[in-house]
Scaffold this motif. Structure first.
Motif, mmCIF file in Angstrom:
data_model
loop_
_atom_site.group_PDB
_atom_site.id
_atom_site.type_symbol
_atom_site.label_atom_id
_atom_site.label_comp_id
_atom_site.label_asym_id
_atom_site.label_seq_id
_atom_site.Cartn_x
_atom_site.Cartn_y
_atom_site.Cartn_z
ATOM 1 N N ASP A 67 -5.562 -2.685 0.097
ATOM 2 C CA ASP A 67 -6.064 -2.359 -1.245
ATOM 3 C C ASP A 67 -7.583 -2.494 -1.334
ATOM 4 O O ASP A 67 -8.250 -1.729 -2.042
ATOM 5 C CB ASP A 67 -5.381 -3.229 -2.305
ATOM 6 C CG ASP A 67 -5.539 -4.721 -2.051
ATOM 7 O OD1 ASP A 67 -5.887 -5.099 -0.925
ATOM 8 O OD2 ASP A 67 -5.309 -5.513 -2.983
ATOM 9 N N THR A 77 -0.399 3.757 -9.871
ATOM 10 C CA THR A 77 -1.637 3.114 -9.415
ATOM 11 C C THR A 77 -2.591 2.899 -10.576
ATOM 12 O O THR A 77 -2.602 3.666 -11.542
ATOM 13 C CB THR A 77 -2.339 3.961 -8.334
ATOM 14 O OG1 THR A 77 -2.623 5.261 -8.856
ATOM 15 C CG2 THR A 77 -1.477 4.064 -7.093
ATOM 16 N N VAL A 135 -1.548 -1.269 -6.947
ATOM 17 C CA VAL A 135 -0.278 -0.534 -6.955
ATOM 18 C C VAL A 135 0.692 -1.319 -7.827
ATOM 19 O O VAL A 135 1.088 -2.432 -7.487
ATOM 20 C CB VAL A 135 0.294 -0.368 -5.532
ATOM 21 C CG1 VAL A 135 1.599 0.430 -5.572
ATOM 22 C CG2 VAL A 135 -0.717 0.317 -4.622
ATOM 23 N N ASP A 167 4.386 -0.433 -1.896
ATOM 24 C CA ASP A 167 2.952 -0.651 -2.086
ATOM 25 C C ASP A 167 2.166 -0.488 -0.795
ATOM 26 O O ASP A 167 1.025 -0.012 -0.813
ATOM 27 C CB ASP A 167 2.663 -2.010 -2.730
ATOM 28 C CG ASP A 167 3.520 -3.129 -2.179
ATOM 29 O OD1 ASP A 167 4.275 -2.886 -1.227
ATOM 30 O OD2 ASP A 167 3.433 -4.247 -2.718
#
Length: 449
Positions: free
Chosen positions: A16, A46, A63, A160
């Motif tokens: 991320d 998202t 996510v 995710d």
């Protein structure tokens, strides 16, 4: 022409964080949204926002999963641990007092490949995403001593993680990143608890990825895991160099925020830099010739530059032409000045190849690793050589169809012009004008100048 990306991983790296940093650099959110909507995966959305980490403004990519798929921070599984029977998992979050039962989808590399192949990603983005998952599969395979095709991603196969990895690939492709420089991965220390018990940092998946892909790891005094398996796999899949050029300009900076709170800032800084090491080298070699005091000196016009290069060579008798073509591509991207291979006959009259690589000494180790990784050779010869280089500079030249780059060399006061292939080829593709026509125009238009 492609861009060079520098990832500064002093606070580690995760999936991320990488997506957020690339979005902050200018990756198109609409392109990413379109791809994510095309995935044959459900139960997520998202969220992109701005947060402050240690006083630094950063982009945050999150996510958000529905209750059926909720996994919170999938990489935090290494920190807090879980136990499962069949497809049901029992997760402890935070202090371990709150527990939640939910369904986990166990996906193998075959299922993930299907999801990626049937998405709206470009072919290049698909290649990047699949490579990241392949590296993860290989690391898990080694950790659990099972064949790669039998690895079922418990954490990284979750929704995710798929979204993170696909998003990284899409953003890199959208930004037209062709070179990625990652000098070092900074990791924390201590231990973490997972389904297999108490494990030291780096966790097995990260350690295997670092070892198999020759990444540089630096252990810090930060308590906790800074480099996640997904983050390590991303670096292993896309890194082309581990050394920054001595001189470069920063075109843009992106800051990606992590979710965890550690002593360090918890950010990933990504930079698009404007010059490659090769351009810097050429500029350094020609600087004295662009100085008016030297340029106007008749003696200086005949001056030549000398430097030292490394020539690496190896014989390969059981490698296909396709593999060698791929090796050449990787070597050039990683900093080789020239690569060629020629057919030969070896002992017992076996047909084979001699692979030759010309490089600077600082790139030698990286290029050697690529040759060992991608070919069947078990030994590489090398020698240091002095070479003479004509003074040269890169110029931007006008044409009726647009500007192109050309290399200009000087000998005995006379200039010789060489149009850059990639620059001419790009213009040819864009304007649908024959390559030869553009090339001839450039040479003839500048012949009498």
């Amino acid at each position: 022409m492609g861009k060079t990306l520098y990832l500064e991983c002093y606070s580690g790296i995760s999936g991320d964080m990488t997506v957020a940093a690339l979005l902050d650099l200018g990756a198109d959110r609409l392109v990413l949204d379109r791809v994510l909507k095309s995935l044959k995966v459900s139960g997520f959305e998202t969220k992109i926002s701005r947060v402050v980490k240690s006083g630094i403004d950063a982009c945050d990519f999150d996510v958000v999963l529905d209750k059926e798929h909720e996994n919170h921070d999938h990489d935090m599984e290494y920190l807090h641990g879980h136990h499962h029977e069949g497809h049901e998992s029992n997760h402890a979050h935070g202090t371990g007092t709150a527990q939640d039962h939910h369904h986990h989808e166990h996906r193998g590399i075959k299922e993930i490949t299907y999801i990626i192949d049937h998405s709206a990603m470009t072919e290049n983005a698909k290649k990047i995403a699949l490579r990241i998952f392949e590296i993860l599969a290989e690391a898990e395979s080694k950790a659990h001593n099972v064949p790669v095709d039998q690895v079922h991603f418990h954490e990284v196969g979750a929704v995710d993680s798929i979204v993170d990895i696909v998003s990284v690939a899409v953003c890199l492709d959208n930004l037209d990143v062709t070179e990625v420089i990652v000098p070092v991965l900074c990791e924390g220390r201590g231990t973490v608890r997972c389904q297999h018990g108490i494990l030291p940092i780096p966790v097995p998946a990260v350690a295997n990825i670092v070892s198999a892909n020759h990444l540089h790891l630096k252990m810090t005094e930060v308590e906790g895991e800074l480099v996640t398996p997904t983050g390590a796999a991303i670096v292993a899949a896309v890194k082309t160099k581990d050394k920054l050029p001595e001189i470069f300009e920063i075109q843009k900076i992106g800051i990606g925020a992590g979710k965890r709170q550690y002593e360090c800032p918890g950010i990933l800084r990504a930079m698009i830099i404007s010059q490659s090491a090769e351009i810097d080298e050429e500029k350094a070699q020609t600087e004295e010739f662009k100085n008016p005091e030297i340029r106007n000196n008749p003696k200086a016009e005949n001056q030549e530059t000398k430097d030292t290069i490394i020539k690496m060579e190896t014989n390969i008798d059981d490698c296909s032409g396709e593999v060698l073509g791929f090796v050449m591509e990787r070597l050039m991207k990683a900093g080789a000045r020239d690569v060629h291979y020629v057919p030969v006959f070896m002992k017992k009259n076996r047909p084979a190849w001699v692979l030759n690589v010309i490089c600077k000494e600082e790139d030698m180790e990286t290029l050697q690793n690529i040759i060992f990784e991608e070919t069947t050779t078990i030994g590489i010869r090398y020698s240091r050589m002095e070479r003479t280089i004509l003074p040269r500079e890169t110029r931007t030249l006008p044409t009726p169809w647009g500007e192109v780059l050309a290399k200009v060399c000087t000998l005995n006061g006379k200039e010789q012009l060489y149009p850059e292939y990639e620059s001419v080829a790009q213009l040819s593709r864009e304007k649908e004008i024959p390559f030869a026509e553009i090339y001839r125009y450039i040479v003839l238009a500048n012949k009498e100048k």
